[in-house]
Design a protein around this motif. Structure first.
Motif, PDB file in Angstrom:
ATOM      1  N   GLY A 179      -6.788   3.247  15.613  1.00 25.38           N
ATOM      2  CA  GLY A 179      -8.130   2.897  15.176  1.00 25.38           C
ATOM      3  C   GLY A 179      -8.780   3.922  14.283  1.00 25.38           C
ATOM      4  N   ARG A 180      -8.002   4.853  13.744  1.00 26.98           N
ATOM      5  CA  ARG A 180      -8.531   5.877  12.840  1.00 26.98           C
ATOM      6  C   ARG A 180      -7.791   5.794  11.510  1.00 26.98           C
ATOM      7  N   SER A 181      -8.250   6.549  10.538  1.00 27.22           N
ATOM      8  CA  SER A 181      -7.592   6.551   9.237  1.00 27.22           C
ATOM      9  C   SER A 181      -7.523   7.969   8.705  1.00 27.22           C
TER      10      SER A 181
ATOM     11  N   LEU B 126       1.667   4.664   1.468  1.00 28.65           N
ATOM     12  CA  LEU B 126       1.414   5.346   2.739  1.00 28.65           C
ATOM     13  C   LEU B 126       1.537   6.862   2.636  1.00 28.65           C
TER      14      LEU B 126
ATOM     15  N   ARG C  41      -0.065   8.289   8.813  1.00 30.33           N
ATOM     16  CA  ARG C  41      -1.083   7.302   8.423  1.00 30.33           C
ATOM     17  C   ARG C  41      -0.939   6.025   9.253  1.00 30.33           C
ATOM     18  N   GLU C  42       0.275   5.590   9.501  1.00 29.39           N
ATOM     19  CA  GLU C  42       0.476   4.402  10.320  1.00 29.39           C
ATOM     20  C   GLU C  42       0.103   4.665  11.772  1.00 29.39           C
ATOM     21  N   GLN C  43       0.451   5.842  12.279  1.00 33.64           N
ATOM     22  CA  GLN C  43       0.109   6.192  13.663  1.00 33.64           C
ATOM     23  C   GLN C  43      -1.399   6.255  13.852  1.00 33.64           C
ATOM     24  N   ALA C  44      -2.103   6.833  12.899  1.00 33.13           N
ATOM     25  CA  ALA C  44      -3.570   6.911  12.983  1.00 33.13           C
ATOM     26  C   ALA C  44      -4.186   5.513  12.883  1.00 33.13           C
ATOM     27  N   ARG C  45      -3.624   4.656  12.038  1.00 34.82           N
ATOM     28  CA  ARG C  45      -4.154   3.299  11.890  1.00 34.82           C
ATOM     29  C   ARG C  45      -4.074   2.546  13.211  1.00 34.82           C
ATOM     30  N   ARG C  46      -2.971   2.712  13.922  1.00 31.13           N
ATOM     31  CA  ARG C  46      -2.809   2.012  15.201  1.00 31.13           C
ATOM     32  C   ARG C  46      -3.740   2.574  16.279  1.00 31.13           C
TER      33      ARG C  46
ATOM     34  N   CYS D   2       0.848  -1.204   0.000  1.00 35.09           N
ATOM     35  CA  CYS D   2       0.000   0.000   0.000  1.00 35.09           C
ATOM     36  C   CYS D   2       0.879   1.248   0.000  1.00 35.09           C
TER      37      CYS D   2
END
Length: 579
Positions: free
Chosen positions: A469-471, A440, A462-467, A438
Motif C-alpha cells: 500500500g505504499r509507493s 519499474l 517498487r512492487e513490494q512497496a506497492r503490495r 510501466c
C-alpha cells in the motif's frame, strides 16, 4: 606536595554471593573468590578514601598469600578501569589554592589530573554576555564553582560564555526549548548557534546558513516574545557553563560521557519542558564530507540527517513495511529500499530531502556525482537513438546478484517483467525493467550484470512497496555510487558476491564516472579541484550556495549537492568513443 591515590568518588561497590562487584562511570568489574572478598574490599576502600601514597598501595608484609593475591588483583583492576586517581594531600578540604569541596569532587571524578585541571580553571577569567534569567543562572553556576568571571551587557535572546577569549559556548532559550552549542572559537560558536536557533524555532535552515556565514549574531527571529521559563533557563545555562568549564579544564566534553568511542560529529545540547529533559544531538561539521565516506561514516551522517531534534528529515524507520525480499524503510511519506535495513534507511532519508529537479544529493562527493551522471545518462537514453548495442541475456543473467533479483521479481512476486539491457558505450551499460506497461526500475553501471542487478533490485522494491500500500517515488536510485556495507576481511562462509552485494561496487566508481562524464559531454577542467568533474555542470555545492545557485539546507546537514548535466539533443552514440 605529596600525592596520594584515591578511589574516584563515582566508584561504588556491592557484595555478591562469592565476591564483589565494582562499578565506575563507564566500566565495571567483578572479582570472585568467596564472601571474604567483601570485607577485604571494605578495608581497602576505607584506606583509599583518605588517600594512600602510591608506593604503599600494596599488601602489608606478612599478609597471607591468598589475601595478598586478592589485594593485588583488586588494585590491578582498579588501575585498569581508571578508578584510581592521584591528588595532592589534603585535596577536597578547605584551604588556599584549593578548589571548593564540590568542585574538587567533580574533578576527582572525571579528570586524569585533577590538580592540573584546577590550575587551568583558576587561571581563567570567564565572561558572561547576556541578560535576563539565562545570564543570571550562568553567574550563579560560575560562582558556585569558585570561578572568576565578569559580566558584560548582551542580548536577552542568547547567552554567550567565554573563557579568557580562547573558548566560547553560546546558548539560548526559545519558549519551551533551549540549546547549547559545543565549545569553540567565538565565531564558530556564534555561527553554529545561529543555525541551531533558526532550526529549532521553525525557521529556514538555509537562511540560518547565510546568517552564520555572514558572521551575524545569533538571533531568534521566529521565537516567541514571552520570557522563557526560568527553570529551562537555569538548566540550559548550567549545562553551557559545564561544557565551557570542561573545555577550559582540558576535560572531555559532557556529550562524550558514557561513550566508548567519541561521536564523529559535533553535539548540540537540546532541552525541553514537560517533562523537563535534555539530551545531546549530532550536528554536522563545518567541513564538507570527504570524497568517499566509509559505511560507518555514512551511518553517522545518517544519524545527523534524521535526528529527531536537529535533522533535516524525519528519522527513517522500518515501521510496518515488509522486509522480504527487499528491505524497506520509510522517512515521512517517502519509502526507500536496500539490501539491508540500514541501506534502506539511507535511501529513504535521501529520497525525502527536498531538492530542485536538476540537482542530485549524495552523502559525499563520489555519491552525488555518480547520481548526477547516472540521471543524465538515463535521461539521454530515453531519447531516441540509432546506435545502441543490445546485451545478450547470457551476459547479464550469469551475474549472481542479477539472477537473485530476477528470481525475486518474477518467481517470488510473480511479476511478468521484462528487462532491456543495452550498452551505450564501452564500459557504460543501461538496464531498464518494465511490467504492465510501466518502468519499474533502471540502472546505469559499468558491467551488464551490475546494471541488471540494480535495476531488478529497484523493480522488486517498487512492487513490494506497492503490495504494502505504499509507493517508492521517483528519486535517487540505489546504485554503484551509494555507500555500502563492507564485510569483515575474513572470508565469509557463504558466497561474497551472492550475499554481500552491493559491497565492493564503489571500488571502480571514480573511473566509471570519468567514462560517464565523457559520454555526457562533460570534461574535467585543467586545474580544477579533484572534487569537480565537469566544472560547468557538475560543480559541488558550497556550504551555502555557489555561483551556479546550487545550495540549500542539505549543505548544512552534511550532504553534497551536484547539478545534473542538461539533456543533450538526440543523436547516435559512438560506442567506441569512451574508453
Amino acid at each position: 606536595m605529596t600525592e596520594v591515590l584515591r578511589l574516584r568518588p563515582v566508584v561504588h561497590a556491592a557484595p555478591t554471593a562469592d565476591g564483589v562487584h565494582v562499578r565506575g562511570w563507564t566500566s565495571s568489574f567483578t572479582v570472585k573468590g568467596g564472601a571474604g572478598l567483601w570485607r577485604l574490599w571494605e578495608q581497602l576502600a576505607a584506606a583509599l578514601a583518605g588517600g594512600v601514597p602510591a608506593p604503599e598501595l600494596a599488601a602489608p608484609s606478612g599478609t597471607p598469600e591468598p589475601v595478598a593475591r586478592a589485594i593485588e588483583l583488586i588494585i590491578g583492576q582498579l588501575r585498569e578501569h581508571d578508578m584510581l586517581v592521584a591528588v595532592p594531600q589534603g585535596w577536597g578540604e578547605p584551604g588556599p589554592d584549593l578548589p571548593p569541596i564540590a568542585v574538587a569532587a567533580w574533578l576527582e571524578s572525571s579528570a586524569a589530573d585533577p590538580a592540573a585541571a584546577w590550575h587551568r580553571l583558576a587561571g581563567t577569567v570567564f565572561t558572561v554576555c547576556g541578560a535576563g534569567a539565562p545570564a543570571a543562572a550562568a553567574e550563579r553556576a560560575l560562582a558556585a564553582a569558585g570561578m572568576r568571571y565578569r559580566r558584560v551587557p548582551g542580548p536577552a535572546s542568547t547567552l554567550t560564555l567565554e573563557a579568557s577569549d580562547r573558548l566560547a559556548v553560546v546558548a539560548g532559550c526559545l519558549g519551551e526549548v533551549g540549546y547549547a552549542v559545543p565549545p569553540g572559537s567565538a565565531d564558530t560558536a556564534a555561527a553554529q548557534a545561529a543555525a541551531v536557533a533558526h532550526h529549532l524555532s521553525g525557521g529556514s535552515t538555509e537562511a540560518s546558513a547565510n546568517e552564520a556565514s555572514a558572521g551575524a549574531t545569533p538571533r531568534l527571529s521566529n521565537g516567541p516574545a514571552a520570557e522563557p521559563p526560568e527553570v529551562l533557563c537555569a538548566l540550559v545555562a548550567g549545562a553551557a557553563v559545564h561544557r565551557l568549564l570542561c573545555a577550559a579544564a582540558g576535560l572531555p566534553d559532557p556529550s562524550r560521557e558514557g561513550r566508548e568511542t567519541p561521536t564523529p560529529h559535533h553535539a548540540v545540547l537540546v532541552a525541553r519542558l514537560d517533562p523537563l529533559r535534555m539530551a545531546y544531538h549530532p550536528w554536522p561539521d563545518a567541513e564538507p564530507p570527504r570524497e568517499a565516506l566509509s559505511w560507518e561514516e555514512a551511518m553517522a551522517a545518517l544519524d545527523v540527517l534524521g535526528d529527531p531534534e536537529l535533522g533535516l528529515v524525519p528519522t527513517p524507520q522500518a515501521q510496518d513495511l515488509p522486509q522480504l525480499p527487499v528491505n524497506l524503510a520509510a522517512c515521512g511519506e517517502m519509502v526507500g529500499y536496500g539490501t539491508t535495513l540500514n541501506a534502506a534507511r539511507l535511501h529513504a532519508a535521501l529520497s525525502a530531502v527536498a531538492r530542485p529537479s536538476d540537482v542530485a544529493i549524495g552523502m559525499d562527493h563520489l555519491h552525488a556525482r555518480g547520481l548526477a551522471l547516472r540521471l543524465a545518462t538515463h535521461r539521454n537514453r530515453l531519447e531516441p537513438v540509432e546506435a545502441v548495442e543490445l546485451v545478450e541475456e547470457a551476459e547479464w543473467a550469469d551475474d549472481p546478484a542479477a539472477r537473485r533479483w530476477w528470481k525475486a521479481l518474477t518467481l517470488r512476486l510473480a511479476v511478468p517483467a521484462s528487462i532491456e539491457v543495452v550498452r551505450l558505450a564501452a564500459g557504460v551499460v543501461h538496464a531498464q525493467v518494465s511490467a504492465r506497461g510501466c518502468v519499474l526500475g533502471w540502472a546505469v553501471e559499468a558491467e551488464a550484470g551490475e546494471a541488471a542487478a540494480f535495476a531488478l533490485l529497484a523493480a522488486t522494491a517498487r512492487e513490494q512497496a506497492r503490495r504494502a500500500g505504499r509507493s517508492i517515488a521517483e528519486g535517487p536510485p540505489v546504485c554503484g555510487a551509494t555507500p555500502a556495507w563492507q564485510p569483515s576481511p575474513q572470508p565469509l562462509p557463504w558466497g561474497y558476491r551472492d550475499h554481500a552485494w552491493p559491497s565492493g561496487s564503489r571500488e571502480g566508481e571514480a573511473r566509471f564516472q570519468q567514462v560517464l562524464a565523457a559520454l555526457a559531454g562533460e570534461h574535467e577542467t585543467p586545474g580544477a579541484e579533484a572534487t569537480e568533474i565537469g566544472a560547468t555542470a557538475l560543480r559541488p555545492a558550497a556550504p551555502v550556495a555557489d555561483e551556479a545557485g546550487v545550495g540549500g539546507p542539505w549543505a548544512i546537514s552534511g550532504l553534497v549537492a551536484v547539478r545534473i548535466p542538461p539533456a543533450r539533443a538526440a543523436r547516435p552514440l559512438d560506442l567506441g568513443r569512451a574508453q
